[in-house]
Design a protein around this motif. Structure first.
Motif, PDB file in Angstrom:
ATOM      1  N   TYR A 191       0.854  -1.176   0.000  1.00 47.61           N
ATOM      2  CA  TYR A 191       0.000   0.000   0.000  1.00 47.61           C
ATOM      3  C   TYR A 191       0.886   1.220   0.000  1.00 47.61           C
ATOM      4  CZ  TYR A 191      -4.950  -0.028  -0.018  1.00 47.61           C
ATOM      5  OH  TYR A 191      -6.257  -0.047  -0.417  1.00 47.61           O
ATOM      6  N   HIS A 211      -1.253  -5.152  -2.042  1.00 47.11           N
ATOM      7  CA  HIS A 211      -2.589  -4.657  -1.762  1.00 47.11           C
ATOM      8  C   HIS A 211      -3.206  -5.452  -0.644  1.00 47.11           C
ATOM      9  CE1 HIS A 211      -3.853  -8.202  -3.952  1.00 47.11           C
ATOM     10  NE2 HIS A 211      -3.009  -7.843  -4.854  1.00 47.11           N
ATOM     11  N   VAL A 237      -8.577   4.463  -2.808  1.00 44.33           N
ATOM     12  CA  VAL A 237      -8.704   3.657  -1.594  1.00 44.33           C
ATOM     13  C   VAL A 237      -8.994   4.563  -0.406  1.00 44.33           C
ATOM     14  CG1 VAL A 237      -6.260   3.717  -0.961  1.00 44.33           C
ATOM     15  CG2 VAL A 237      -7.663   1.742  -0.326  1.00 44.33           C
ATOM     16  N   PHE A 246      -7.240   0.314   6.461  1.00 49.65           N
ATOM     17  CA  PHE A 246      -7.816   0.485   5.133  1.00 49.65           C
ATOM     18  C   PHE A 246      -8.980  -0.482   4.931  1.00 49.65           C
ATOM     19  CE2 PHE A 246      -3.420   1.871   4.509  1.00 49.65           C
ATOM     20  CZ  PHE A 246      -3.573   3.017   3.748  1.00 49.65           C
ATOM     21  N   GLU A 247      -9.817  -0.133   3.976  1.00 51.99           N
ATOM     22  CA  GLU A 247     -10.825  -1.089   3.545  1.00 51.99           C
ATOM     23  C   GLU A 247     -10.128  -2.291   2.908  1.00 51.99           C
ATOM     24  OE1 GLU A 247     -13.105   0.515   0.221  1.00 51.99           O
ATOM     25  OE2 GLU A 247     -11.505   1.969  -0.110  1.00 51.99           O
ATOM     26  N   LEU A 258      -9.734  -4.896   0.082  1.00 50.92           N
ATOM     27  CA  LEU A 258     -10.081  -4.939  -1.336  1.00 50.92           C
ATOM     28  C   LEU A 258      -9.729  -6.291  -1.944  1.00 50.92           C
ATOM     29  CD1 LEU A 258      -8.796  -1.383  -2.322  1.00 50.92           C
ATOM     30  CD2 LEU A 258     -11.160  -2.061  -1.860  1.00 50.92           C
ATOM     31  N   LYS A 294     -10.110   0.362  -7.662  1.00 58.46           N
ATOM     32  CA  LYS A 294      -9.663   1.505  -6.865  1.00 58.46           C
ATOM     33  C   LYS A 294      -8.156   1.675  -7.016  1.00 58.46           C
ATOM     34  CE  LYS A 294     -13.284   2.183  -3.502  1.00 58.46           C
ATOM     35  NZ  LYS A 294     -13.541   2.790  -2.183  1.00 58.46           N
ATOM     36  N   VAL A 348      -4.603   2.699  -5.369  1.00 60.92           N
ATOM     37  CA  VAL A 348      -4.019   2.661  -4.037  1.00 60.92           C
ATOM     38  C   VAL A 348      -2.589   3.184  -4.075  1.00 60.92           C
ATOM     39  CG1 VAL A 348      -5.438   0.642  -3.487  1.00 60.92           C
ATOM     40  CG2 VAL A 348      -3.075   0.312  -4.220  1.00 60.92           C
TER      41      VAL A 348
END
Length: 488
Positions: free
Chosen positions: A58, A110, A227, A243-244, A246, A324, A326
């Motif tokens: 990330y 990710h 993101v 973070f969400e 994904l 998305k 990132v």
């Protein structure tokens, strides 16, 4: 969450130096560098080593510059062999590793919901030499750091009486990523990045937090494909960012699909979201600087799988094309110091390679390289060397404008006003074999393919002043079918 690394040196080792420039193979030793001291330290590359099931990405705090926002360092790497081109074959080791890219054990790609279905979540951690001497630090009975500065934790541990650790998703030189259950949000799964308790990583993490906060405030309705940071906190010296969770990155989806290209219609839907997300950054005076397929994630990477009897393999079709963008850790504001080298090698714009200075247009070039990779299923500029990279550009896009070659500080790249390149050398034969004029990559002469390549041509314009902007690109005829759909 899917983890992967790309290409590395044969011995798997890299050398980092505090510097504002990268050292490329064959370049002279007396390159100009900043006057500050540059302590050397060894690490394994995180550039683009694509070993499956390993690390996540990330934020890669590989470059911590000394500016209003912190320290930035870039990698200098040892000479590495040319990757063996494999066309549409599996190419996990074909991707060159960016010079600035990884530092330490890995590169976090990710946060993925679907990782557990495909690969083991755990990898043995290989310890490298630390930049500075470190020691085991005990703070309380509950929190302790290892010799590398990583937080020691265990599955089932609850952080801040809220985040219950489920498993480790990945680790790198700057920290670890874990999957957690958020007990205050009805058991929602999130990705928690735990940064090392070292000053330079803490400072870089705080920079990213500020960028993510501003993005969240400006896109309060979460309409754009960027993101979303859900939370952050300082845990006994470790900056933690939530973070969400994904799906797979678009690169890992290609890899899982045996590098079968996306269709033009799929590319159109993804590109529209990506362009709008990056345009949002540009509107707010930010340049991403590290756009690549690894940094574009599917929101949900579930797919339909069908067996292709003709090709004798399974083919995956994503059920949901929502994506998305990132990794905003390297994002740079227009008013900030611009380092001479940005972007991962394969997506690096010519003005960056020639060190002519760069602006938001370098993101547009990177996106053009990404789209052609989606279309072909392979990397367009597969190289480790800057001179060879420029030769590939000329093979695909025509001669580099004379005024750019006249202005470059890389005088050893130029001879009699042209790129100094021997087409009869082994590198010359490699470029001729694996690159061809852009339009020759078209697999169809249909209207949508013609429009797609017209857009690519405009995005990969050498001259920054003539390169299409993302605001203009969003209005390109290639996206007309989407506009018609929205009008219905």
């Amino acid at each position: 969450m899917r983890r992967s690394k790309r290409m590395r040196c044969p011995d798997g080792r890299w050398t980092n130096e505090w510097s504002c420039e990268e050292k490329e193979e064959g370049e002279e030793e007396d390159r100009s560098v900043e006057t500050r001291k540059r302590p050397k330290w060894d690490s394994r590359s995180v550039e683009r080593d694509r070993r499956p099931g390993r690390f996540h990405h990330y934020r890669t705090y590989e470059r911590c510059r000394k500016s209003s926002r912190g320290l930035e360092f870039t990698e200098r790497r040892a000479p590495e062999p040319r990757p063996k081109p494999r066309g549409h074959e599996k190419r996990a080791s074909d991707r060159a590793v960016p010079e600035k890219e990884q530092d330490g054990d890995g590169h976090w790609h990710h946060y993925s919901k679907s990782l557990a279905r495909c690969e083991s979540r755990e990898q043995q951690h290989h310890s490298g030499h630390s930049h500075s001497k470190s020691h085991r630090r005990k703070r309380t009975r509950s929190f302790e750091d290892d010799e590398e500065g990583h937080l020691i934790y265990h599955n089932g541990q609850v952080l801040r009486a809220r985040y219950e650790i489920v498993s480790t998703l990945g680790e790198g030189a700057f920290g670890k990523v874990v999957e957690c259950i958020d007990n205050t949000e009805d058991g929602m799964r999130v990705a928690l990045k735990i940064i090392k308790n070292q000053a330079r990583y803490r400072e870089a993490a705080l920079i990213e937090v500020e960028v993510l906060k501003q993005m969240k405030a400006l896109d309060c309705e979460n309409r754009l494909a960027c993101v979303r940071m859900l939370d952050w906190f300082d845990l006994h010296g470790h900056i933690c960012i939530v973070f969400e969770l994904l799906g797979l990155s678009t690169y890992d989806f290609l890899k899982a699909n045996d590098y079968m290209p996306f269709t033009v219609d799929q590319i159109r839907h993804m590109a529209d979201q990506i362009f709008r997300a990056v345009h949002f950054l540009h509107q707010n005076k930010l340049t991403h600087t590290d756009l690549k397929p690894e940094n574009i994630l599917f929101v949900d990477s579930d797919c339909d799988i069908e067996y292709n009897a003709k090709l004798k393999r399974e083919e995956r079709t994503p059920k949901n094309l929502d994506v998305k963008v990132v990794d905003f850790g390297n994002a740079t504001y227009d008013h900030e110091h611009h380092t001479s080298v940005v972007s991962t090698r394969h997506y690096r714009a010519p003005e960056v390679v020639l060190e002519l200075g760069w602006n938001q247009a370098c993101d547009v070039w990177s996106l053009g390289c990404i789209l052609i990779e989606y279309y072909l299923g392979l990397t367009l500029f597969q190289t480790h060397d800057s001179r060879e990279h420029l030769a590939m550009m000329e093979r695909v896009l025509g001669p580099i404008p004379a005024h750019m070659l006249q202005q470059t500080r890389k005088r050893h790249y130029v001879h009699h006003g042209k790129l100094d390149w021997d087409e009869c050398s082994s590198s010359g034969r490699y470029v001729r074999k694996h690159c061809k004029p852009l339009k020759q990559y078209m697999s169809s002469k249909s209207w949508e393919h013609e429009q797609f390549f017209d857009l690519l041509q405009k995005m990969m314009e050498y001259d920054v002043s003539k390169r299409i902007t993302l605001e203009e690109a969003i209005k390109h005829p290639f996206f007309t079918p989407l506009r018609k759909e929205s009008e219905k």
